[in-house]
Design an enzyme around this catalytic site. Structure first.
Site, PDB file in Angstrom:
ATOM      1  CG  ASN A 119      23.982  29.167  19.358  1.00 22.80           C
ATOM      2  OD1 ASN A 119      24.420  30.304  19.538  1.00 22.80           O
ATOM      3  ND2 ASN A 119      24.444  28.365  18.389  1.00 22.80           N
ATOM      4  CG  PHE A 123      30.454  36.372  18.707  1.00 27.22           C
ATOM      5  CD1 PHE A 123      30.251  35.045  18.386  1.00 27.22           C
ATOM      6  CD2 PHE A 123      30.941  37.224  17.699  1.00 27.22           C
ATOM      7  CE1 PHE A 123      30.514  34.563  17.113  1.00 27.22           C
ATOM      8  CE2 PHE A 123      31.210  36.753  16.428  1.00 27.22           C
ATOM      9  CZ  PHE A 123      30.989  35.424  16.133  1.00 27.22           C
ATOM     10  CB  SER A 184      28.648  33.575  14.272  1.00 33.22           C
ATOM     11  OG  SER A 184      27.507  33.763  15.092  1.00 33.22           O
ATOM     12  CG  ASN A 186      23.417  33.532  16.626  1.00 32.93           C
ATOM     13  OD1 ASN A 186      22.301  33.520  16.106  1.00 32.93           O
ATOM     14  ND2 ASN A 186      24.019  32.434  17.049  1.00 32.93           N
ATOM     15  CB  THR A 187      27.585  38.918  14.992  1.00 36.46           C
ATOM     16  OG1 THR A 187      27.958  38.308  16.225  1.00 36.46           O
ATOM     17  CG2 THR A 187      28.097  40.346  14.950  1.00 36.46           C
ATOM     18  CE  LYS A 217      32.833  27.019  13.164  1.00 44.71           C
ATOM     19  NZ  LYS A 217      32.739  26.786  14.605  1.00 44.71           N
ATOM     20  CG  ASN A 246      29.504  28.914  12.799  1.00 44.60           C
ATOM     21  OD1 ASN A 246      28.743  28.589  13.707  1.00 44.60           O
ATOM     22  ND2 ASN A 246      30.421  29.831  12.933  1.00 44.60           N
TER      23      ASN A 246
END
Ligand SMILES: Cc1cc2nc3c(=O)[nH]c(=O)nc-3n(C[C@H](O)[C@H](O)[C@H](O)COP(=O)(O)O)c2cc1C
Length: 356
Positions: A119, A123, A184, A186-187, A217, A246
């Site tokens: 993925n 967010f 994450s 993805n940022t 996390k 994560n």
């Protein structure tokens, strides 16, 4: 709903694009939550509780140790449906201060041949105000909730602390714990915040604002040594717990023809990597702080390994998509069985058993 019927439902859902399937599954959950007889029936079927599994954590009763990982319920829309899937707690978010669209679609992929998910959601969420309204509506609901917080994509890294400040303030009276998500993939730039000075600053700030437990996390893509240093820094700075891990950006983990070199991977592909890192962290940090293990948990045996390595709680996300709620039931029932096999009467005796 039986195991077979989830497999039937899955056949239909897997024909749809993954995000549409997710939205439909969410709709189904909301319907179940609004239909008390159905909710009762599903909860009776899937929700496992037993004296040997119950724990008091952060002053809260957790009826079983298996929770839903962050990212499934990004806006806190399905909280009251979680017991119907068997989860003992849920982590909502990641929520950002302002609503944001996330990355362009398609951004969610199934790696069916290897029971994994890839993925690059970024967010996508309706923002803190929306989530707050959801939480205000369900104050009657007695269930452990974690709130996972992150910065908006448009916020530059040097202003990230201000985003987290807004979120600590917004949620200071809600949920049972807060999770700082700086892991994450993805940022852009988010993982760069996994450094000593940011960790010290964010915990110092968070502790001034909220009395809720604050957890960190972390990503799986670092050496065990770096992860331990990071976790120790967080604990010294006031962290009440660590969640590991994560999703991974270690694309070399698979040569699946369906994988793409972007976003984060989760599910079976992450199982060993996440366990190895968690074990290293557990060895150093068990007893110093609360540990939650997540990443490719697909069976009671895998969950129990994490518990023995120091996890008080575990979380599942990707394998729920492949197996459905029967997996959560199987994990909880399996933990009870494995506790008995080892001669334990309570999960507390198994937590960290590798280091006792
Ligand atoms: C589609 C998807 C979205 C996710 N979104 C988030 C998120 O918003 N915040 C977060 O902390 N983790 C997020 N995660 C990571 C999961 O919470 C979990 O840490 C990771 O997937 C490993 O667990 P699993 O193998 O059981 O899925 C997401 C995972 C997936 C598959």
């Amino acid at each position: 709903m039986s195991f077979l019927s989830y497999q039937t439902l899955k056949k239909f859902l897997f024909k749809l694009d993954p995000e549409t399937a997710h939205t439909l599954a969410g709709l189904g959950l909301r319907m179940a939550a609004h239909c008390p007889p159905l909710q009762k029936c599903l909860t009776r079927h899937y929700f496992v509780t037993d004296k040997s599994l119950e724990q008091t954590i952060f002053g809260r009763n957790f009826k079983n140790p298996v929770g839903l990982g962050a990212g499934f319920d990004k806006n806190g829309q399905y909280i009251t449906a979680m017991p119907t899937m068997g989860f003992g707690f849920t982590e909502i978010g990641t929520v950002t201060p302002k609503p944001q669209e996330g990355n362009p679609k398609p951004r969610l992929f199934r790696l069916i041949d290897i029971n994994s998910i890839q993925n690059a959601m970024g967010f996508n969420n309706k923002g803190s105000y929306y989530m707050l309204q959801r939480l205000k509506k369900i104050t009657f609901f007695d269930y452990p909730i974690g709130i996972n917080i992150g910065k908006n994509k448009v916020t530059p890294e040097n202003e990230a602390l201000e985003d987290y400040e807004k979120l600590f303030k917004a949620f200071k009276d809600y949920g049972d714990y807060v999770v700082i998500n700086i892991s994450s993939p993805n940022t852009p730039g988010l993982r760069d915040l996994q450094n000593e000075s940011f960790i010290k600053a964010i915990f110092a700030m968070g502790k001034e604002i909220t009395t809720k437990p604050i957890l960190l996390k972390i990503a799986p893509d670092m050496t065990a040594e770096d992860a331990i240093t990071l976790c120790n820094t967080a604990v010294e700075a006031g962290a009440d717990g660590i969640i590991a891990t994560n999703t991974t950006i270690d694309y070399a983990l698979t040569d699946s023809p369906y994988k793409k070199d972007f976003g984060g991977m989760s599910g079976a592909i992450l199982t060993d990597k996440s366990y190895e890192l968690f074990k290293a962290i557990g060895k150093e940090l068990y007893g110093k702080t609360l540990l939650i293990s997540v990443g490719g948990i697909d069976s009671a045996e895998e969950a129990y390994k994490r518990i023995k390595a120091g996890a008080s709680l575990v979380q599942v996300y990707s394998m729920l998509v492949y197996r459905g709620p029967v997996l959560i039931k199987e994990i909880n029932e399996g933990i009870i069985r494995l506790l008995k096999k080892d001669g334990y009467t309570h999960i507390n005796e198994a937590i960290g058993a590798d280091w006792k």
